[in-house]
Design an enzyme around this catalytic site. Structure first.
Site, PDB file in Angstrom:
ATOM      1  N   ARG A   1      15.642   1.582   1.208  1.00 52.97           N
ATOM      2  CA  ARG A   1      16.636   0.532   1.039  1.00 52.97           C
ATOM      3  C   ARG A   1      16.098  -0.689   0.299  1.00 52.97           C
ATOM      4  O   ARG A   1      16.626  -1.092  -0.734  1.00 52.97           O
ATOM      5  CB  ARG A   1      17.103   0.120   2.424  1.00 52.97           C
ATOM      6  CG  ARG A   1      17.909  -1.142   2.510  1.00 52.97           C
ATOM      7  CD  ARG A   1      17.891  -1.651   3.952  1.00 52.97           C
ATOM      8  NE  ARG A   1      18.165  -0.549   4.849  1.00 52.97           N
ATOM      9  CZ  ARG A   1      19.358   0.008   4.956  1.00 52.97           C
ATOM     10  NH1 ARG A   1      20.358  -0.443   4.244  1.00 52.97           N
ATOM     11  NH2 ARG A   1      19.527   1.023   5.764  1.00 52.97           N
ATOM     12  N   THR A   2      15.048  -1.285   0.839  1.00 55.49           N
ATOM     13  CA  THR A   2      14.529  -2.512   0.241  1.00 55.49           C
ATOM     14  C   THR A   2      13.930  -2.242  -1.135  1.00 55.49           C
ATOM     15  O   THR A   2      14.120  -3.006  -2.085  1.00 55.49           O
ATOM     16  CB  THR A   2      13.466  -3.147   1.167  1.00 55.49           C
ATOM     17  OG1 THR A   2      14.049  -3.366   2.451  1.00 55.49           O
ATOM     18  CG2 THR A   2      12.975  -4.469   0.608  1.00 55.49           C
TER      19      THR A   2
ATOM     20  N   LYS B   1      -8.694   6.325   0.019  1.00 55.38           N
ATOM     21  CA  LYS B   1     -10.125   6.445  -0.254  1.00 55.38           C
ATOM     22  C   LYS B   1     -10.872   5.236   0.273  1.00 55.38           C
ATOM     23  O   LYS B   1     -12.078   5.138   0.112  1.00 55.38           O
ATOM     24  CB  LYS B   1     -10.360   6.594  -1.769  1.00 55.38           C
ATOM     25  CG  LYS B   1      -9.661   7.808  -2.378  1.00 55.38           C
ATOM     26  CD  LYS B   1      -9.843   7.860  -3.885  1.00 55.38           C
ATOM     27  CE  LYS B   1      -9.053   9.018  -4.512  1.00 55.38           C
ATOM     28  NZ  LYS B   1      -8.901   8.861  -5.968  1.00 55.38           N
TER      29      LYS B   1
ATOM     30  N   ARG C   1       5.197  -4.331   0.218  1.00 59.57           N
ATOM     31  CA  ARG C   1       5.471  -4.148   1.652  1.00 59.57           C
ATOM     32  C   ARG C   1       4.222  -3.551   2.274  1.00 59.57           C
ATOM     33  O   ARG C   1       3.655  -2.587   1.762  1.00 59.57           O
ATOM     34  CB  ARG C   1       6.647  -3.214   1.885  1.00 59.57           C
ATOM     35  CG  ARG C   1       6.744  -2.815   3.369  1.00 59.57           C
ATOM     36  CD  ARG C   1       8.084  -2.368   3.801  1.00 59.57           C
ATOM     37  NE  ARG C   1       9.055  -3.428   3.739  1.00 59.57           N
ATOM     38  CZ  ARG C   1      10.295  -3.326   4.230  1.00 59.57           C
ATOM     39  NH1 ARG C   1      10.688  -2.204   4.810  1.00 59.57           N
ATOM     40  NH2 ARG C   1      11.136  -4.332   4.133  1.00 59.57           N
TER      41      ARG C   1
ATOM     42  N   HIS D   1       9.715 -11.719   5.974  1.00 63.26           N
ATOM     43  CA  HIS D   1      10.487 -10.950   5.002  1.00 63.26           C
ATOM     44  C   HIS D   1      11.385 -11.962   4.278  1.00 63.26           C
ATOM     45  O   HIS D   1      12.596 -12.009   4.476  1.00 63.26           O
ATOM     46  CB  HIS D   1      11.312  -9.895   5.748  1.00 63.26           C
ATOM     47  CG  HIS D   1      11.898  -8.827   4.866  1.00 63.26           C
ATOM     48  ND1 HIS D   1      11.804  -8.835   3.496  1.00 63.26           N
ATOM     49  CD2 HIS D   1      12.591  -7.693   5.170  1.00 63.26           C
ATOM     50  CE1 HIS D   1      12.408  -7.773   3.007  1.00 63.26           C
ATOM     51  NE2 HIS D   1      12.890  -7.061   3.988  1.00 63.26           N
TER      52      HIS D   1
END
Lengths: 316, 316, 316
Positions: free
Chosen positions: C66-67, C96, C117, C145
């Site tokens: 969605r975002t 890694k 994110r 957010h």
């Protein structure tokens, strides 16, 4: 209507420009690609539309945001578009048991070139044998990584002014490190280069690469500190955890060669420190500020080199 | 400013063009889409900008690089751009427990059409019921795969010159194989077609499709060799490992029907061998060189068909 | 050649426009971004090319179709292109062992801005400290957010006509819910707003946010039904299953606050119900048809807000 993608062009009879095994690059093609790289860097900031209307497929069977992004950025910076498979081994017909060859045949119907990363040595070459479009090897297991080697050459040329008569130490996991395997092959194509191989006994450079280079220009040691003073390039690499059978075996090697500020004091003023990245401790962060630490500049050069390679691969 | 994406257009009152269940495609729409497919193929190599300024969302809850790439390539070849979710089931709000309906509602605010692959039968139809933009079914579990069936029709028409009065064998896992389920429905919309269903007893075509087709035009057998000589189309499919409850059950069926060079000798000169791909052993690689082996040409047709479907879906 | 991407511009000396911690947004910048949002919404349907020739990298270490889609759609609607990492934690050098800082440094060589994110609180701020390009926080664990909070403000302004002297209930998991944490901070920058915090004792809003807001404008309760009648905004949130140590602990909280048609009858006619989505049962589907249910309109506003934020972040 120049500003949109054309449907795939009619199949051309011109030979395809694959880039799979670095050994097949001759010196004149290398120099042509490095010149194109330099041209693209000079034109940084100017819009390019050389690959407008073209479609690149990036097929990554091993994880790598870094390398994938550099190819995709190069394609976009040239005006092209991208089909992207970030985890082709899990998100594809591979899971259903399809052969790599079949996947390549089908993707070849949709795109104009394929960038392939795959865990198996020789995968890019196998792909090139069945593809109707150009295939570019973005890493085939512990095999090769030719565009990384080209960007390494470009970096050396830009930082040191030449590609011959250099003393270059390749340090770390030379058995599994495809970037150093490819770089060794390409450096050997220029006269007078001496390779100093610094690795523990179990991680030595493979005989296939040694054979192609010739023993005369190779020195071998496991003593990093001793070789540093006379180098032009100190090329550090990561111990490739993902190539070992067990965590124990990996643990035995991890951390054996670490570039510290102390070690940097032994390195010539004119020399540079390179690393293909990612690093996981084998260069201490305090070294980043040293002007000889070239690895982030090296990463940046990846963009121009990949623009040159994509342009060459998609131009008959 | 023609060369960039417009913000989403005002909500139109025109009915949306969903493509979810093949049964709802009437013959005239099928023929319209196949004609558009042919037009796009004719114009291969010419830039198209019919979907410039439009944005396609590909939402794949099941892995498929192949199908996703063909839709995304089609969108780019039409001048459009793509939002891509390769593994929507793991990389989305689905993981947090969101309903498919809510996801579709939100994605409908950002894109101009949705291509949906989902493991549940009927998922595309559920999505279409809440979507404010067109929904295209790219496979709903063991349900349907209408764009694959359209490209199969297109391939048959192109290779054999007609879509009626054909004898077509559908071979393999007809219970779970959504591509043959959809193809059977579409073939039944043209007069005089005979379907020969070749499957082991446990993998027979479902009653829902049989009911829609009518028994008159169906022949059923488990003997592949016997039916091959009189066919126009031999349509081989993969046993769908991922649809069985256990590896044992899958093992019982795997490898029961294999197309070999010997079998191809029994097939008419004028006939073709098709396969939706991927294959995992049910067609031997030596068969690839046979000119009647149409499956890679079939894959290529996927591009033109999906251009036609996307163009139709996003044009009110 | 305006219609293709330029290579990355020369490094500018102008300060970068990062958006990491909402507390650092002052009221004038908030109002500037909301005005730009409104301008973009007004021009919906008109092509925009303000970010033509620019490249956005979306780096998602936590799943969110969605975002990610809303940022990528915003970039495409502005004429730009995207490099997309859907599952950066598994498909990148992170696996890694590479540091976030190194990843950001390298991606900064290829793109013109980064949307990040990440599961760790403060990750976006760490990224911004080493990045050569703008970093936008699209969620840092249970931290913040900010673009969600901006779209929430935009929604409130659009639905209720003002951003001050409002009575807003924030309901649910206020401890882990980064969207309400950020929204609380932004609402406190406008005069006269009263926050009603409705959460069970274990899921109360953190002291960091309380401290920044000041106790005077906060009321706290665990009785949802009682507070509903006098609200302007009822902001419901999801209990964040993924932030709890055990399923048991999550189970204790799940379902404690559910918005039902009955509860909606207690809400004023002029008030609105918001939710950042996804929801998993905390708003019953029958509520969707209520004109005061603003959550799908809220999701749609995400597109315009992210256009405004990207435009600001990539314009020196």
């Amino acid at each position: 209507m120049r500003d949109t993608l054309a449907a795939p062009p009619a199949r051309t009879q011109a030979p395809l420009h694959h880039l799979t095994e670095p050994q097949r690059l001759d010196r004149s093609l290398i120099e042509q690609l490095l010149q194109a790289t330099s041209d693209f860097e000079q034109r940084a900031g100017q819009a390019q539309d050389r690959l407008q209307g073209r479609l690149l497929a990036t097929l990554f069977y091993e994880p790598s945001t870094r390398t994938r992004f550099s190819f995709e950025a190069a394609m976009h910076r040239l005006g092209g578009q991208v089909l992207s498979a970030q985890n082709a081994g899990q998100a594809t017909s591979a899971l259903k048991g399809e052969s790599l060859e079949d996947t390549i045949r089908v993707v070849g119907e949709y795109a104009d070139a394929i960038v392939l990363r795959h865990p198996e040595i020789g995968a890019a070459d196998r792909a090139a044998q069945v593809a109707r479009i150009s295939v570019i090897n973005a890493g085939d297991g512990a095999g090769h990584h030719p565009t990384q080697a080209l960007l390494d050459l470009y970096t050396i040329k830009k930082e040191l002014g030449r590609l011959d008569h250099l003393r270059v130490a390749l340090v770390g996991d030379l058995r599994h490190g495809r970037t150093v395997r490819s770089l060794a092959l390409l450096l050997a194509k220029f006269p007078g280069n001496e390779l100093v191989l610094v690795s523990p006994p179990g991680l030595r450079l493979g005989d296939d690469v040694r054979g192609a280079i010739g023993a005369a220009s190779i020195h071998e040691t496991d003593d990093l500190t001793g070789v540093v003073p006379r180098l032009d390039v100190l090329y550090q690499t990561r111990i490739q955890a993902e190539r070992f059978a067990s965590a124990d075996e990996y643990g035995r090697y991890r951390g054996i060669y670490v570039v510290t500020p102390e070690l940097m004091r032994r390195l010539s003023e004119h020399a540079i420190l390179m690393h293909p990245l990612p690093r996981v401790g084998e260069i201490e962060p305090q070294v980043d500020a040293d002007p000889r630490a070239a690895y982030f500049r090296q990463a940046r050069n990846g963009l121009w080199v990949r623009m040159a390679v994509l342009d060459w691969a998609m131009t008959p």
